[in-house]
Design a protein around this motif. Structure first.
Motif, PDB file in Angstrom:
ATOM      1  N   MET A 114      -3.543  -8.837   4.753  1.00 26.30           N
ATOM      2  CA  MET A 114      -3.515  -7.422   5.222  1.00 26.30           C
ATOM      3  C   MET A 114      -4.304  -7.306   6.586  1.00 26.30           C
ATOM      4  O   MET A 114      -3.878  -6.598   7.606  1.00 26.30           O
ATOM      5  N   HIS A 165      -1.476  -4.839   1.614  1.00 26.15           N
ATOM      6  CA  HIS A 165      -2.088  -5.560   0.692  1.00 26.15           C
ATOM      7  C   HIS A 165      -1.171  -5.552  -0.584  1.00 26.15           C
ATOM      8  O   HIS A 165      -0.862  -6.632  -1.349  1.00 26.15           O
ATOM      9  N   ASP A 199      -6.228  -9.585   0.728  1.00 24.08           N
ATOM     10  CA  ASP A 199      -7.191  -9.192   1.834  1.00 24.08           C
ATOM     11  C   ASP A 199      -6.675  -9.741   3.083  1.00 24.08           C
ATOM     12  O   ASP A 199      -6.853  -9.113   4.067  1.00 24.08           O
TER      13      ASP A 199
END
Length: 346
Positions: A254, A165, A251
């Motif tokens: 990741m 992230h 987000d």
């Protein structure tokens, strides 16, 4: 003497921040080494997934404790806000005397330090934009340990996941150098615009007193809803759209990187999403007051935008978003990804 005593803010923050998890010196050294390695290992997978790359000469991530995170962020706040305060004073045409500055600086320093102390245990990592300084990727070691244990997830997988992230945030800004200056400029300009004139202070205070319960309604942006004009809220929405893009993109990356490199990524995401929803009563009050509930929505709304655009035009088509300020999503486009696709791609 400045308008905020930033050194006092650092001292206040260090004194107020809760201690991290109890680990032995050997455990601490091992954890720091593991975080550094996870950060280095994140570069390749993030570059491959995001189709953007951090420059090869970029420094390694800084693994810090809570007190150091407070100090770094106090310095960044100083660089961000001191020019803003100068502009506000010039706008008002009234310069406080030395005594007023000294007293006011201590008060605002204590407030800033208390806010940083509240935030310090919650931040896992950060790409510090460091206005007027050198940006750095920060990872907060005690928080990575504490949250992994609180969630009951594998520590190694969790640190890898968080590093993906934060590395995505770094690549957003280093692969697109104009973006850092744009975000800093917009934030500073908005701060100046939001400062009420002397004549408006009483009006703002009365509005807050009368409508304070509205802060706690679902969807409220916190105190900002009560102290801003429609035009100011429009500017805030534009900056919030950019922040939603940044958080949602990180987000998505990741999680997309996860399956090939993080065996328990689905379990981590499920547990972490539950954590974002949950909080004690006092914590929920502070989150609403500070507008942090809106911050949580940025992750959700931004991820929906990124997914929607990538479904329509692929990752390379999505990456047109990083071309210039004109290709960043508008506030209304965050909730309607195809409208961004139509505007940018035709």
């Amino acid at each position: 003497m400045g308008y905020v005593d930033w050194e006092f803010a650092k001292t206040t923050g260090r004194n107020l921040v809760p201690a991290g998890p109890s680990v032995s010196p050997d455990e601490a050294r091992a954890e720091v080494a593991a975080i550094r390695e996870a950060a280095r290992a994140a570069r390749g997978p993030v570059a491959e997934t995001a189709r953007m790359q951090t420059p090869p000469d970029a420094p390694d991530a800084l693994v810090v404790d809570r007190a150091t995170w407070i100090a770094v962020n106090a310095d960044s706040m100083r660089a961000m806000l001191d020019p803003t305060f100068d502009a506000i004073i010039e706008k008002r045409g009234q310069v406080p005397g030395p005594a007023a500055q000294a007293i006011g600086g201590k008060v605002t320093g204590a407030e800033a330090g208390a806010l940083l102390a509240f935030m310090a245990p919650k931040v896992l990592g950060q790409y510090d934009l460091a206005p007027d300084g050198t940006p750095a990727l920060l990872l907060v070691a005690p928080n990575l340990v504490a949250v992994a244990d609180e969630l009951g997830v594998d520590r190694e997988d969790f640190r890898r996941w968080v590093c993906m992230h934060e590395e995505t945030h770094r690549v957003q800004f280093t692969a697109n150098p104009w973006l850092r200056d744009h975000v800093i400029e917009q934030a500073r300009g908005l701060a100046v615009d939001l400062a009420p004139d002397t004549e408006r202070l009483q009006e703002v205070a009365s509005r807050v007193a009368a409508k304070l319960p509205e802060i706690f309604k679902e969807g409220s942006a916190g105190l900002a809803d009560l102290v801003t004009t429609p035009e100011q809220r429009e500017r805030m929405a534009a900056l919030t759209a950019v922040m939603s893009l940044l958080e949602g993109h990180a987000d998505v990356v990741m999680d997309d990187v996860g399956p090939a490199h993080i065996p328990t990524v689905d379990h981590i995401r499920a547990r972490f999403t539950e954590k974002r929803k949950g909080a004690g009563a006092a914590d929920r009050v502070l989150r609403r007051l500070l507008g942090l509930e809106a911050k949580m929505r940025q992750y959700r709304d931004g991820a929906v935008f990124v997914r929607g655009v990538q479904d329509a035009v692929g990752v390379e088509g999505f990456n047109a978003v990083w071309t210039s300020p004109e290709t960043l999503p508008l506030a209304r486009e965050i909730e309607d990804p195809r409208s961004w696709v139509r505007r940018v791609h035709g």
